[in-house]
Design a protein around this motif. Structure first.
Motif, PDB file in Angstrom:
ATOM      1  N   UNK A   1      63.226  59.850  31.273  1.00  0.00           N
ATOM      2  CA  UNK A   1      61.852  60.329  31.396  1.00  0.00           C
ATOM      3  C   UNK A   1      61.665  61.593  32.218  1.00  0.00           C
ATOM      4  N   UNK A   2      62.696  62.417  32.337  1.00  0.00           N
ATOM      5  CA  UNK A   2      62.536  63.679  33.055  1.00  0.00           C
ATOM      6  C   UNK A   2      63.126  63.636  34.450  1.00  0.00           C
ATOM      7  N   UNK A   3      63.319  64.810  35.039  1.00  0.00           N
ATOM      8  CA  UNK A   3      63.971  64.900  36.341  1.00  0.00           C
ATOM      9  C   UNK A   3      63.211  65.824  37.269  1.00  0.00           C
ATOM     10  N   UNK A   4      63.701  65.916  38.508  1.00  0.00           N
ATOM     11  CA  UNK A   4      63.126  66.801  39.515  1.00  0.00           C
ATOM     12  C   UNK A   4      64.141  67.898  39.825  1.00  0.00           C
ATOM     13  N   UNK A   5      63.691  69.022  40.403  1.00  0.00           N
ATOM     14  CA  UNK A   5      64.626  70.132  40.672  1.00  0.00           C
ATOM     15  C   UNK A   5      65.768  69.732  41.597  1.00  0.00           C
ATOM     16  N   UNK A   6      66.888  70.406  41.425  1.00  0.00           N
ATOM     17  CA  UNK A   6      68.033  70.185  42.303  1.00  0.00           C
ATOM     18  C   UNK A   6      67.908  71.073  43.532  1.00  0.00           C
ATOM     19  N   UNK A   7      68.650  70.712  44.561  1.00  0.00           N
ATOM     20  CA  UNK A   7      68.663  71.477  45.809  1.00  0.00           C
ATOM     21  C   UNK A   7      69.930  72.319  45.849  1.00  0.00           C
ATOM     22  N   UNK A   8      69.782  73.628  45.821  1.00  0.00           N
ATOM     23  CA  UNK A   8      70.942  74.504  45.928  1.00  0.00           C
ATOM     24  C   UNK A   8      71.578  74.910  44.620  1.00  0.00           C
ATOM     25  N   UNK A   9      70.934  74.611  43.490  1.00  0.00           N
ATOM     26  CA  UNK A   9      71.462  75.038  42.204  1.00  0.00           C
ATOM     27  C   UNK A   9      72.258  73.964  41.489  1.00  0.00           C
ATOM     28  N   UNK A  10      72.238  74.025  40.174  1.00  0.00           N
ATOM     29  CA  UNK A  10      72.943  73.054  39.341  1.00  0.00           C
ATOM     30  C   UNK A  10      74.448  73.259  39.476  1.00  0.00           C
ATOM     31  N   UNK A  11      75.199  72.177  39.728  1.00  0.00           N
ATOM     32  CA  UNK A  11      76.639  72.286  39.909  1.00  0.00           C
ATOM     33  C   UNK A  11      77.295  70.924  39.681  1.00  0.00           C
ATOM     34  N   UNK A  12      78.585  70.934  39.370  1.00  0.00           N
ATOM     35  CA  UNK A  12      79.298  69.682  39.092  1.00  0.00           C
ATOM     36  C   UNK A  12      79.659  68.943  40.369  1.00  0.00           C
ATOM     37  N   UNK A  13      80.070  67.700  40.216  1.00  0.00           N
ATOM     38  CA  UNK A  13      80.504  66.895  41.351  1.00  0.00           C
ATOM     39  C   UNK A  13      81.460  65.815  40.853  1.00  0.00           C
ATOM     40  N   UNK A  14      82.342  65.359  41.723  1.00  0.00           N
ATOM     41  CA  UNK A  14      83.272  64.286  41.378  1.00  0.00           C
ATOM     42  C   UNK A  14      82.648  62.910  41.596  1.00  0.00           C
ATOM     43  N   UNK A  15      81.434  62.877  42.152  1.00  0.00           N
ATOM     44  CA  UNK A  15      80.726  61.603  42.387  1.00  0.00           C
ATOM     45  C   UNK A  15      79.233  61.868  42.262  1.00  0.00           C
ATOM     46  N   UNK A  16      78.529  60.976  41.573  1.00  0.00           N
ATOM     47  CA  UNK A  16      77.089  61.122  41.422  1.00  0.00           C
ATOM     48  C   UNK A  16      76.432  59.785  41.748  1.00  0.00           C
ATOM     49  N   UNK A  17      75.590  59.811  42.762  1.00  0.00           N
ATOM     50  CA  UNK A  17      74.868  58.621  43.207  1.00  0.00           C
ATOM     51  C   UNK A  17      73.379  58.850  42.977  1.00  0.00           C
ATOM     52  N   UNK A  18      72.677  57.825  42.489  1.00  0.00           N
ATOM     53  CA  UNK A  18      71.255  57.996  42.199  1.00  0.00           C
ATOM     54  C   UNK A  18      70.471  56.758  42.634  1.00  0.00           C
ATOM     55  N   UNK A  19      69.182  56.987  42.891  1.00  0.00           N
ATOM     56  CA  UNK A  19      68.332  55.925  43.404  1.00  0.00           C
ATOM     57  C   UNK A  19      66.906  56.080  42.879  1.00  0.00           C
ATOM     58  N   UNK A  20      66.293  54.943  42.567  1.00  0.00           N
ATOM     59  CA  UNK A  20      64.855  54.851  42.322  1.00  0.00           C
ATOM     60  C   UNK A  20      64.303  53.986  43.436  1.00  0.00           C
ATOM     61  N   UNK A  21      63.423  54.546  44.267  1.00  0.00           N
ATOM     62  CA  UNK A  21      62.934  53.858  45.462  1.00  0.00           C
ATOM     63  C   UNK A  21      61.452  53.557  45.321  1.00  0.00           C
ATOM     64  N   UNK A  22      61.094  52.316  45.599  1.00  0.00           N
ATOM     65  CA  UNK A  22      59.701  51.862  45.565  1.00  0.00           C
ATOM     66  C   UNK A  22      59.249  51.593  46.999  1.00  0.00           C
ATOM     67  N   UNK A  23      58.483  52.515  47.604  1.00  0.00           N
ATOM     68  CA  UNK A  23      58.062  52.328  48.993  1.00  0.00           C
ATOM     69  C   UNK A  23      56.972  51.273  49.157  1.00  0.00           C
ATOM     70  N   UNK A  24      56.313  50.917  48.070  1.00  0.00           N
ATOM     71  CA  UNK A  24      55.263  49.897  48.148  1.00  0.00           C
ATOM     72  C   UNK A  24      55.878  48.505  48.250  1.00  0.00           C
ATOM     73  N   UNK A  25      56.817  48.210  47.361  1.00  0.00           N
ATOM     74  CA  UNK A  25      57.497  46.912  47.371  1.00  0.00           C
ATOM     75  C   UNK A  25      58.780  46.931  48.196  1.00  0.00           C
ATOM     76  N   UNK A  26      59.109  48.100  48.752  1.00  0.00           N
ATOM     77  CA  UNK A  26      60.266  48.284  49.633  1.00  0.00           C
ATOM     78  C   UNK A  26      61.562  47.770  48.987  1.00  0.00           C
ATOM     79  N   UNK A  27      61.884  48.354  47.855  1.00  0.00           N
ATOM     80  CA  UNK A  27      63.116  48.004  47.156  1.00  0.00           C
ATOM     81  C   UNK A  27      63.633  49.225  46.411  1.00  0.00           C
ATOM     82  N   UNK A  28      64.902  49.181  46.066  1.00  0.00           N
ATOM     83  CA  UNK A  28      65.545  50.308  45.383  1.00  0.00           C
ATOM     84  C   UNK A  28      66.435  49.805  44.259  1.00  0.00           C
ATOM     85  N   UNK A  29      66.580  50.654  43.248  1.00  0.00           N
ATOM     86  CA  UNK A  29      67.627  50.511  42.251  1.00  0.00           C
ATOM     87  C   UNK A  29      68.592  51.667  42.472  1.00  0.00           C
TER      88      UNK A  29
END
Length: 227
Positions: free
Chosen positions: A186-214
């Motif tokens: 459903x779309x993304x947000x801008x990256x910090x420092x420019x688009x670039x590759x990585x050997x590891x990618x970690x991602x999170x969806x955080x819900x501050x109302x219910x205080x939980x994350x995926x």
């Protein structure tokens, strides 16, 4: 077959599910200035401007994966965190996914570049009805490894900057329905420092109302380009 732990407020379960339709929503922001920023990020690496926004790219549903290691061809690929929406028989469910993309191929054709890479997706989902009332409070983030830094913040932003998933569904082409078995990035947000590759990618969806994350982590493994 993907295996999901579905975390509902009233009841949780574990299900196997095989989506048959995958849609990647591009340039799905609400703010025209933010969309322009992302377009400029891609222009900086040679990607042409889209003909319209948002754009709905169809990619093979078999690209969705929950594997820890994802094989990519060559060193010019990178991920980006996105809310992930799935239609199951009992309603809509939300997780996170990465629109991992071949950036070199993207300069030739965006649809082609998206088809070339696996789309890692979380093993956990939330029921849409449990978060729809406070959807705009949710936050997506990603981290990469770079130059010896084990965990560098790469993206962070509220999903309020993106079109509501219901608006994305409502904007689908007339010949495309979001029925059971359909999934959408459903779309993304801008990256910090420019688009670039990585050997590891970690991602999170955080819900501050219910205080939980995926959360989900995957490791791109670069295959050699043999001519």
């Amino acid at each position: 077959m993907l295996i999901f732990e579905r975390l509902g407020l009233e009841r949780s379960d574990r299900v196997g599910f095989a989506p048959y339709r995958l849609i990647v929503a591009g340039w799905a922001g609400r703010d025209s200035a933010a969309i322009e920023h992302h377009i400029q990020e891609l222009e900086a690496i040679g990607v042409p401007r889209p003909s319209s926004v948002p754009v709905y790219y169809r990619t093979g549903a078999a690209l969705l994966t929950q594997k820890e290691r994802v094989e990519v061809l060559g060193p010019h690929t990178s991920g980006e965190v996105e809310p992930f929406l799935m239609a199951m028989a009992d309603g809509l469910w939300v997780g996170i996914a990465s629109d991992h993309t071949d950036r070199q191929a993207e300069t030739v054709g965006i649809a082609l570049s998206k088809q070339l890479c696996a789309k890692p997706v979380s093993t956990q989902l939330w029921r849409w009805d449990d978060v729809s009332g406070h959807w705009d409070d949710l936050i997506i983030r990603s981290w990469i490894e770079e130059d010896g830094n084990a965990r560098l913040l790469y993206q962070e932003g509220g999903v309020s900057s993106l079109k509501n998933p219901m608006d994305l569904i409502g904007g689908l082409p007339a010949d495309t329905s979001f029925e059971t078995g359909s999934a959408m990035l459903c779309g993304t947000v801008p990256v910090l420092g420019g688009i670039r590759p990585s050997t590891r990618f970690e991602m999170e969806l955080y819900d501050p109302v219910l205080e939980r994350s995926i959360r989900h982590v995957y490791l791109p493994t670069v295959l050699p380009v043999i001519s």
